[in-house]
Scaffold this active site. Structure first.
Site, PDB file in Angstrom:
ATOM      1  N   ILE A  92     -70.657 -17.033  25.510  1.00 46.68           N
ATOM      2  CA  ILE A  92     -70.802 -15.614  25.216  1.00 46.68           C
ATOM      3  C   ILE A  92     -71.150 -14.886  26.500  1.00 46.68           C
ATOM      4  O   ILE A  92     -72.192 -15.141  27.115  1.00 46.68           O
ATOM      5  CB  ILE A  92     -71.908 -15.371  24.155  1.00 46.68           C
ATOM      6  CG1 ILE A  92     -71.672 -16.218  22.898  1.00 46.68           C
ATOM      7  CG2 ILE A  92     -72.034 -13.887  23.847  1.00 46.68           C
ATOM      8  CD1 ILE A  92     -70.370 -15.945  22.174  1.00 46.68           C
ATOM      9  N   GLU A  93     -70.263 -13.995  26.911  1.00 43.28           N
ATOM     10  CA  GLU A  93     -70.469 -13.177  28.086  1.00 43.28           C
ATOM     11  C   GLU A  93     -70.940 -11.804  27.623  1.00 43.28           C
ATOM     12  O   GLU A  93     -70.334 -11.192  26.753  1.00 43.28           O
ATOM     13  CB  GLU A  93     -69.157 -13.049  28.863  1.00 43.28           C
ATOM     14  CG  GLU A  93     -69.231 -12.222  30.107  1.00 43.28           C
ATOM     15  CD  GLU A  93     -67.890 -12.146  30.846  1.00 43.28           C
ATOM     16  OE1 GLU A  93     -67.828 -11.457  31.873  1.00 43.28           O
ATOM     17  OE2 GLU A  93     -66.905 -12.768  30.390  1.00 43.28           O
ATOM     18  N   ILE A  94     -72.032 -11.327  28.201  1.00 47.00           N
ATOM     19  CA  ILE A  94     -72.552 -10.003  27.895  1.00 47.00           C
ATOM     20  C   ILE A  94     -72.519  -9.213  29.204  1.00 47.00           C
ATOM     21  O   ILE A  94     -73.061  -9.671  30.210  1.00 47.00           O
ATOM     22  CB  ILE A  94     -73.977 -10.061  27.340  1.00 47.00           C
ATOM     23  CG1 ILE A  94     -74.031 -11.035  26.143  1.00 47.00           C
ATOM     24  CG2 ILE A  94     -74.448  -8.669  26.930  1.00 47.00           C
ATOM     25  CD1 ILE A  94     -75.436 -11.388  25.709  1.00 47.00           C
TER      26      ILE A  94
END
Length: 131
Positions: free
Chosen positions: A124-126
């Site tokens: 998960i890239e934020i």
């Protein structure tokens, strides 16, 4: 021909932990709805104008991906907060940052990102839009 993404499907082996991660850590809304044929209760995470439908491994809804596998997604979300606030929230929630902050190329502009893993080990890239 294609205008935008409406939803995607996340398959999990860890339903309760998955719900906690996406609602408590990422602050998404959790909803149930009736859909499919025959109509059955389904679950989803919503944020903005998008949603992530939730399938539990072995209990997926038809039609489904050919081989739905937990942990195979690599998703990038643009944060509604500055990245420093995201990092602080991740620390408070005891979520390990795998990488970042780093600069990347997003769909519409340069972005600054951190990477974490959800309970199924999806990446998960934020990110925030970079100046």
């Amino acid at each position: 021909m294609v205008d935008h993404l409406d939803h995607l499907v996340l398959t999990t082996e860890h339903e309760a932990e998955c719900i906690r991660f996406y609602t408590d850590v990422l602050d998404m809304h959790f909803e149930t709805f009736v859909g499919g044929n025959p109509p059955v209760e389904r679950r989803a995470f919503t944020f903005g104008n998008q949603k992530i439908n939730l399938h539990v491994k072995g209990r997926e809804f038809e039609p489904k991906a050919h081989t739905p596998v937990p942990g195979s997604l690599d998703l990038c979300f643009i944060a509604s907060l500055p990245l420093e606030a995201v990092i602080a929230r991740l620390r408070v929630m005891c979520v390990d940052i795998v990488e970042g902050p780093v600069f990347r190329t997003g769909a519409t502009s340069r972005i600054r990102s951190v990477y974490v893993r959800d309970p199924d080990l999806n990446l998960i890239e934020i990110a925030e839009l970079a100046p």
